[in-house]
Motif scaffolding. Structure first.
Motif, PDB file in Angstrom:
ATOM      1  N   ILE A 194      47.743  24.738 -22.163  1.00  0.00           N
ATOM      2  CA  ILE A 194      48.978  25.450 -21.836  1.00  0.00           C
ATOM      3  C   ILE A 194      50.128  24.828 -22.617  1.00  0.00           C
ATOM      4  CG2 ILE A 194      49.337  24.045 -19.769  1.00  0.00           C
ATOM      5  CD1 ILE A 194      50.876  26.402 -18.552  1.00  0.00           C
ATOM      6  N   GLU A 195      50.935  25.688 -23.159  1.00  0.00           N
ATOM      7  CA  GLU A 195      52.159  25.231 -23.816  1.00  0.00           C
ATOM      8  C   GLU A 195      53.115  24.757 -22.732  1.00  0.00           C
ATOM      9  OE1 GLU A 195      55.949  27.253 -26.105  1.00  0.00           O
ATOM     10  OE2 GLU A 195      54.046  28.328 -26.060  1.00  0.00           O
ATOM     11  N   ILE A 242      61.279  32.012 -18.408  1.00  0.00           N
ATOM     12  CA  ILE A 242      60.067  31.304 -17.988  1.00  0.00           C
ATOM     13  C   ILE A 242      59.091  32.291 -17.350  1.00  0.00           C
ATOM     14  CG2 ILE A 242      59.154  29.545 -16.404  1.00  0.00           C
ATOM     15  CD1 ILE A 242      60.574  28.397 -18.891  1.00  0.00           C
ATOM     16  N   LYS A 243      59.599  33.186 -16.513  1.00  0.00           N
ATOM     17  CA  LYS A 243      58.742  34.207 -15.902  1.00  0.00           C
ATOM     18  C   LYS A 243      58.076  35.070 -16.970  1.00  0.00           C
ATOM     19  CE  LYS A 243      61.310  34.684 -11.568  1.00  0.00           C
ATOM     20  NZ  LYS A 243      61.953  35.649 -10.658  1.00  0.00           N
ATOM     21  N   LEU A 244      58.843  35.457 -17.987  1.00  0.00           N
ATOM     22  CA  LEU A 244      58.287  36.293 -19.050  1.00  0.00           C
ATOM     23  C   LEU A 244      57.241  35.536 -19.874  1.00  0.00           C
ATOM     24  CD1 LEU A 244      61.500  38.204 -20.199  1.00  0.00           C
ATOM     25  CD2 LEU A 244      59.580  39.087 -18.828  1.00  0.00           C
ATOM     26  N   HIS A 245      57.466  34.248 -20.101  1.00  0.00           N
ATOM     27  CA  HIS A 245      56.489  33.451 -20.838  1.00  0.00           C
ATOM     28  C   HIS A 245      55.194  33.307 -20.032  1.00  0.00           C
ATOM     29  CE1 HIS A 245      55.727  30.866 -24.328  1.00  0.00           C
ATOM     30  NE2 HIS A 245      54.870  30.280 -23.501  1.00  0.00           N
ATOM     31  N   LEU A 246      55.318  33.061 -18.732  1.00  0.00           N
ATOM     32  CA  LEU A 246      54.129  32.985 -17.877  1.00  0.00           C
ATOM     33  C   LEU A 246      53.396  34.330 -17.843  1.00  0.00           C
ATOM     34  CD1 LEU A 246      55.475  30.833 -14.914  1.00  0.00           C
ATOM     35  CD2 LEU A 246      53.712  30.164 -16.565  1.00  0.00           C
ATOM     36  N   GLN A 247      54.148  35.416 -17.859  1.00  0.00           N
ATOM     37  CA  GLN A 247      53.531  36.744 -17.887  1.00  0.00           C
ATOM     38  C   GLN A 247      52.686  36.916 -19.156  1.00  0.00           C
ATOM     39  OE1 GLN A 247      56.164  40.066 -18.588  1.00  0.00           O
ATOM     40  NE2 GLN A 247      54.827  41.470 -17.476  1.00  0.00           N
ATOM     41  N   LYS A 248      53.192  36.436 -20.299  1.00  0.00           N
ATOM     42  CA  LYS A 248      52.433  36.520 -21.554  1.00  0.00           C
ATOM     43  C   LYS A 248      51.133  35.730 -21.450  1.00  0.00           C
ATOM     44  CE  LYS A 248      56.318  37.207 -24.679  1.00  0.00           C
ATOM     45  NZ  LYS A 248      57.152  36.618 -25.724  1.00  0.00           N
ATOM     46  N   ILE A 249      51.207  34.546 -20.848  1.00  0.00           N
ATOM     47  CA  ILE A 249      50.001  33.733 -20.657  1.00  0.00           C
ATOM     48  C   ILE A 249      48.993  34.503 -19.807  1.00  0.00           C
ATOM     49  CG2 ILE A 249      49.083  31.656 -19.537  1.00  0.00           C
ATOM     50  CD1 ILE A 249      51.731  30.244 -20.362  1.00  0.00           C
ATOM     51  N   CYS A 250      49.463  35.096 -18.723  1.00  0.00           N
ATOM     52  CA  CYS A 250      48.567  35.842 -17.825  1.00  0.00           C
ATOM     53  C   CYS A 250      47.967  37.057 -18.516  1.00  0.00           C
ATOM     54  CB  CYS A 250      49.308  36.263 -16.561  1.00  0.00           C
ATOM     55  SG  CYS A 250      49.703  34.871 -15.496  1.00  0.00           S
ATOM     56  N   THR A 251      48.772  37.769 -19.272  1.00  0.00           N
ATOM     57  CA  THR A 251      48.272  38.941 -19.994  1.00  0.00           C
ATOM     58  C   THR A 251      47.151  38.547 -20.948  1.00  0.00           C
ATOM     59  OG1 THR A 251      50.410  40.047 -19.800  1.00  0.00           O
ATOM     60  CG2 THR A 251      48.938  40.834 -21.539  1.00  0.00           C
ATOM     61  N   SER A 252      47.301  37.403 -21.599  1.00  0.00           N
ATOM     62  CA  SER A 252      46.274  36.954 -22.539  1.00  0.00           C
ATOM     63  C   SER A 252      44.992  36.493 -21.836  1.00  0.00           C
ATOM     64  CB  SER A 252      46.816  35.838 -23.429  1.00  0.00           C
ATOM     65  OG  SER A 252      46.958  34.632 -22.705  1.00  0.00           O
TER      66      SER A 252
END
Length: 184
Positions: free
Chosen positions: A151-152, A17-27
């Motif tokens: 948001i997904e 979940i942390k990694l998925h949120l990181q992808k959202i933030c990076t985008s």
């Protein structure tokens, strides 16, 4: 104990979940000029902020929280929206929010009461479960929240509460001091 050391109890998020949120933030970083973005390893849902804590009260809180949390069953939770705190055109905090969850509110209540029983005076503002993603809008234009609905939905099993110690000079800045597993 460091002079600026703070402690807080939080719901720990799974790594995926942390990694998925990181992808959202990076985008979003290029279009959202916040002064600081939270390191993905520091993502969590705060349950009780203790601030500076003397060792006796901290140990007492650990005992009371352990007793309360281990009796609480684990539960499913969804992160289903983004939002901001502060002025809508120049927000202080950009966050991901969780669905309304009686289980999460009950867990927060148990942790909150355990900390109060230990002698901590805690904030009494209403509980708005969220994961801080970024801080302090620095854009020259107004913040435009039109994408907040896009948001997904991320779902996960909430099964762990942790006591974090804050190290302001480090990245990531939160260190796990104690871990409490919810019952299965």
């Amino acid at each position: 104990m460091e002079r600026n050391t703070h402690y807080f109890y939080a719901l720990k998020l799974p790594v995926e979940i942390k990694l998925h949120l990181q992808k959202i933030c990076t985008s979003l970083k290029d279009e959202l000029p916040f002064k600081s973005w939270v390191h993905h390893e520091d993502y969590h849902v705060t349950l009780a902020f203790l601030g500076n804590a003397d060792p006796k009260r901290l140990l007492d809180s650990i005992q009371y929280v352990r007793k309360a949390v281990t009796a609480q069953p684990s539960f499913s939770l969804m992160i289903d929206h983004l939002g901001v705190f502060g002025k809508s055109d120049s927000p202080r905090i950009f966050w991901a929010g969780t669905e309304k969850s009686q289980d999460l509110h009950h867990l927060r209540g148990q942790v909150f009461q355990a900390c109060q029983k230990s002698g901590f005076i805690l904030e009494t503002r209403p509980f708005h479960p969220h994961i801080t993603l970024a801080r302090r809008w620095s854009g020259t234009n107004s913040f435009k929240p039109d994408f907040l609905e896009k948001i997904e939905i991320l779902d996960f099993h909430a099964c762990e509460v942790v006591l974090y110690e804050t190290h302001l000079e480090k990245v990531p800045k939160y260190e796990v001091k104690e871990t409490f597993l919810l019952s299965k």
